[in-house]
Design a protein around this motif. Structure first.
Motif, PDB file in Angstrom:
ATOM      1  N   GLU A 132      -2.759  30.833  18.569  1.00  0.00           N
ATOM      2  CA  GLU A 132      -3.397  30.081  17.488  1.00  0.00           C
ATOM      3  C   GLU A 132      -4.553  29.250  18.044  1.00  0.00           C
ATOM      4  O   GLU A 132      -5.648  29.223  17.471  1.00  0.00           O
TER       5      GLU A 132
ATOM      6  N   GLY B 187      -1.118  31.436   9.383  1.00  0.00           N
ATOM      7  CA  GLY B 187      -0.569  32.269  10.460  1.00  0.00           C
ATOM      8  C   GLY B 187      -0.943  33.734  10.294  1.00  0.00           C
ATOM      9  O   GLY B 187      -1.311  34.405  11.269  1.00  0.00           O
TER      10      GLY B 187
ATOM     11  N   ILE C 161      -4.688  34.041  11.049  1.00  0.00           N
ATOM     12  CA  ILE C 161      -4.915  33.933  12.495  1.00  0.00           C
ATOM     13  C   ILE C 161      -4.521  35.223  13.193  1.00  0.00           C
ATOM     14  O   ILE C 161      -5.246  35.733  14.052  1.00  0.00           O
TER      15      ILE C 161
ATOM     16  N   SER D  17      -9.731  25.709   9.411  1.00  0.00           N
ATOM     17  CA  SER D  17      -8.507  26.293   8.863  1.00  0.00           C
ATOM     18  C   SER D  17      -8.449  26.100   7.349  1.00  0.00           C
ATOM     19  O   SER D  17      -7.989  26.989   6.622  1.00  0.00           O
TER      20      SER D  17
END
Length: 185
Positions: free
Chosen positions: A153, A96, A99, A50
């Motif tokens: 996620e 977010g 993703i 990430s």
């Protein structure tokens, strides 16, 4: 303050903990430690992935989304400074969006089985209250929708991590904890 007396690690202890003998107890403890180590290692890989994603992609983030995340985080944080909260909110919103984009591009979606798995995992975090947790999600569609986001996620980050080239490094549990990937967000 009470002192805990030394408990002998023997057959009696094994039986008190529900095992047939000390050897089976040792095996069970070893398996649990290995599972926890693997889970922490996976968490570290996901955090590293990430971080790489947020560094790699540069784009403008809608200020309204950051403001909403800031409001949410401010309600939850007690001791964090505004700049720290702002950085976390910006990172979370950016991640977010990334993703969501990966999910769309690679046609990753949440099936009923994924949602069931997520509810079961969440219920497992509350031993003895599993039924109440399941009922809570049944009766609160908006909370179930939040869990759907968490499940998406999870699925996307698993896809990303599994798509990455990995380098295996041997380390101890202490070394794993020394890295800062467990810092709270």
């Amino acid at each position: 303050q009470q002192r805990v007396k030394k408990v002998p690690i023997d057959e009696k202890l094994a039986k008190e903990l529900g095992e047939d003998d000390l050897e089976k107890l040792k095996i069970k403890i070893k398996e649990k430690m290995e599972l926890e180590f693997k889970q922490l290692s996976n968490l570290k890989m996901r955090r590293q992935a990430s971080e790489e994603l947020t560094k790699k992609y540069k784009f403008d983030i809608p200020s309204k989304m950051i403001a909403q995340e800031l409001d949410f985080l401010k309600k939850q944080s007690n001791d964090k400074k505004d700049k720290e909260i702002n950085d976390i909110a910006t990172r979370r919103v950016k991640l977010g969006i990334i993703i969501s984009s990966i999910a769309e591009k690679h046609k990753i979606s949440i099936e009923d089985s994924d949602l069931t798995k997520a509810v079961t995992a969440e219920a497992g975090r509350y031993p003895g209250q599993e039924k109440e947790v399941v009922e809570f999600y049944k009766n609160n569609p908006s909370m179930l929708n939040n869990l759907r986001g968490v499940a998406l996620e999870e699925k996307v980050m698993n896809y990303v991590v599994n798509s990455c080239k990995k380098i295996e490094k041997k380390c101890t549990m202490e070394q794993l904890f020394e890295s800062n990937f467990l810092k709270q967000e």
